[in-house]
Scaffold this motif. Structure first.
Motif, mmCIF file in Angstrom:
data_model
loop_
_atom_site.group_PDB
_atom_site.id
_atom_site.type_symbol
_atom_site.label_atom_id
_atom_site.label_comp_id
_atom_site.label_asym_id
_atom_site.label_seq_id
_atom_site.Cartn_x
_atom_site.Cartn_y
_atom_site.Cartn_z
ATOM 1 N N SER A 17 0.831 -1.207 0.000
ATOM 2 C CA SER A 17 0.000 0.000 0.000
ATOM 3 C C SER A 17 0.864 1.254 0.000
ATOM 4 O O SER A 17 0.543 2.247 -0.656
ATOM 5 C CB SER A 17 -0.941 0.000 1.209
ATOM 6 N N TYR A 21 0.889 4.084 -2.894
ATOM 7 C CA TYR A 21 0.695 5.501 -2.567
ATOM 8 C C TYR A 21 1.799 6.340 -3.203
ATOM 9 O O TYR A 21 1.523 7.380 -3.828
ATOM 10 C CB TYR A 21 0.697 5.684 -1.050
ATOM 11 N N ALA A 35 -9.135 9.484 -6.429
ATOM 12 C CA ALA A 35 -9.722 8.297 -5.799
ATOM 13 C C ALA A 35 -8.961 7.910 -4.542
ATOM 14 O O ALA A 35 -9.560 7.578 -3.507
ATOM 15 C CB ALA A 35 -9.734 7.131 -6.791
ATOM 16 N N MET A 36 -7.624 7.954 -4.603
ATOM 17 C CA MET A 36 -6.842 7.579 -3.432
ATOM 18 C C MET A 36 -6.967 8.627 -2.326
ATOM 19 O O MET A 36 -7.047 8.293 -1.142
ATOM 20 C CB MET A 36 -5.376 7.383 -3.811
ATOM 21 N N ASP A 38 -9.539 10.511 -1.706
ATOM 22 C CA ASP A 38 -10.859 10.311 -1.115
ATOM 23 C C ASP A 38 -10.855 9.098 -0.189
ATOM 24 O O ASP A 38 -11.398 9.134 0.920
ATOM 25 C CB ASP A 38 -11.892 10.142 -2.222
ATOM 26 N N SER A 39 -10.221 8.011 -0.636
ATOM 27 C CA SER A 39 -10.158 6.789 0.159
ATOM 28 C C SER A 39 -9.374 7.007 1.459
ATOM 29 O O SER A 39 -9.807 6.602 2.540
ATOM 30 C CB SER A 39 -9.514 5.669 -0.660
ATOM 31 N N LYS A 42 -11.379 9.113 3.954
ATOM 32 C CA LYS A 42 -12.410 8.330 4.643
ATOM 33 C C LYS A 42 -11.820 7.433 5.720
ATOM 34 O O LYS A 42 -12.485 7.133 6.719
ATOM 35 C CB LYS A 42 -13.192 7.497 3.631
ATOM 36 N N MET A 43 -10.569 7.014 5.540
ATOM 37 C CA MET A 43 -9.904 6.174 6.534
ATOM 38 C C MET A 43 -9.276 6.994 7.661
ATOM 39 O O MET A 43 -8.719 6.448 8.599
ATOM 40 C CB MET A 43 -8.832 5.317 5.863
ATOM 41 N N SER A 49 -3.649 11.953 2.626
ATOM 42 C CA SER A 49 -4.688 12.435 1.725
ATOM 43 C C SER A 49 -4.401 13.867 1.296
ATOM 44 O O SER A 49 -4.563 14.228 0.125
ATOM 45 C CB SER A 49 -6.052 12.349 2.411
#
Length: 270
Positions: A17, A21, A35-36, A38-39, A42-43, A49
């Motif tokens: 991961s 990244y 997309a990353m 946003d993901s 959320k985490m 981010s």
């Protein structure tokens, strides 16, 4: 020594991961970055981010995804407690998307960012005034908001901080024996803060300052200034006769009466 299987799997996933990244971070694929970002948001991985969002925000202005991206970008700064940038970005968001479903929340968090920047009362209060301005703008714009009660609470806290600073300045004048400045400062405080819980102390402080000014004056000014001090005592006792400061105020008042009577007697003798 061989590692247990589950640790090996975990480390493999972790490094994979991290590698993904870094690859996305270096590439120019805006879609993958979005997309990353946003993901990760959320985490709760806000710092990672944010690095991605900083790269793509300019590219998404005016696009359909721009509204969501600008909101989470602003909120990421808020989550990271970078309140200067959070306040600035939330303000930009509300200007760019005034009809957004997130506009009310953004306006509140933007105002609250300035609240978080407000320093302790003894320091410069520029950010406190800014926070009050932004919170009042929010209350005026969203009078029926579910955040209105909290916004009013924050306003009260900030106003009390300003009251504390103003009162402490007046008290400091009294402490350093600048009695004229103390009287003026207490006067202003009483006028400007009619509902303050320091009001009793301000009335008392003004009376004490006037008394001290009188008894430390040149002889030709003492009696005139004692009369002024007596007036301040009457103002104090009118509202606060039943308070803990009343006995000490009355003791000072009795000294004023004694000095006045002595001066009158000496005047008759002479």
């Amino acid at each position: 020594m061989r590692l247990p299987v589950f640790i090996t799997i975990f480390l493999a996933i972790l490094f994979s991961s991290c590698g993904e990244y870094q690859r996305v971070l270096r590439k120019d694929d805006m879609g993958k970055k979005y997309a990353m970002a946003d993901s990760l948001y959320k985490m709760g991985k806000y710092r990672k981010s944010l690095k991605l969002m900083e790269q793509i925000v300019p590219s998404y202005r005016g696009k359909p995804q721009g509204e969501k991206l600008m909101y989470i970008y602003s909120n990421t700064y808020y989550k990271l407690e970078d309140y200067y940038l959070a306040g600035y970005q939330f303000e930009r968001f509300t200007q760019a998307y005034p009809q957004s479903d997130s506009a009310e929340t953004a306006a509140f968090k933007g105002a609250k960012s300035f609240y978080h920047l407000s320093p302790r009362y003894s320091l410069d209060q520029k950010d406190t005034y800014k926070a009050l301005e932004k919170l009042q703008e929010f209350i005026n714009r969203y009078p029926n908001s579910g955040k209105r009660v909290e916004a009013n609470t924050l306003v009260s806290e900030l106003q009390e901080k300003l009251e504390t600073k103003e009162y402490e300045v007046a008290k400091q004048y009294l402490h350093v024996e600048d009695y004229k400045a103390a009287i003026g400062a207490f006067d202003n405080f009483i006028t400007d803060n009619p509902g303050s819980h320091y009001r009793k102390d301000a009335f008392y402080g003004r009376f004490v300052a006037a008394y001290q000014l009188a008894i430390n004056s040149i002889p030709s000014l003492v009696q005139e200034r004692l009369v002024t001090a007596r007036g301040y005592y009457n103002n104090f006792i009118k509202y606060y006769a039943d308070t803990n400061l009343a006995p000490e105020a009355t003791k000072i008042y009795q000294d004023i009466e004694r000095r006045t009577a002595t001066a009158q007697t000496e005047s008759l003798v002479n």
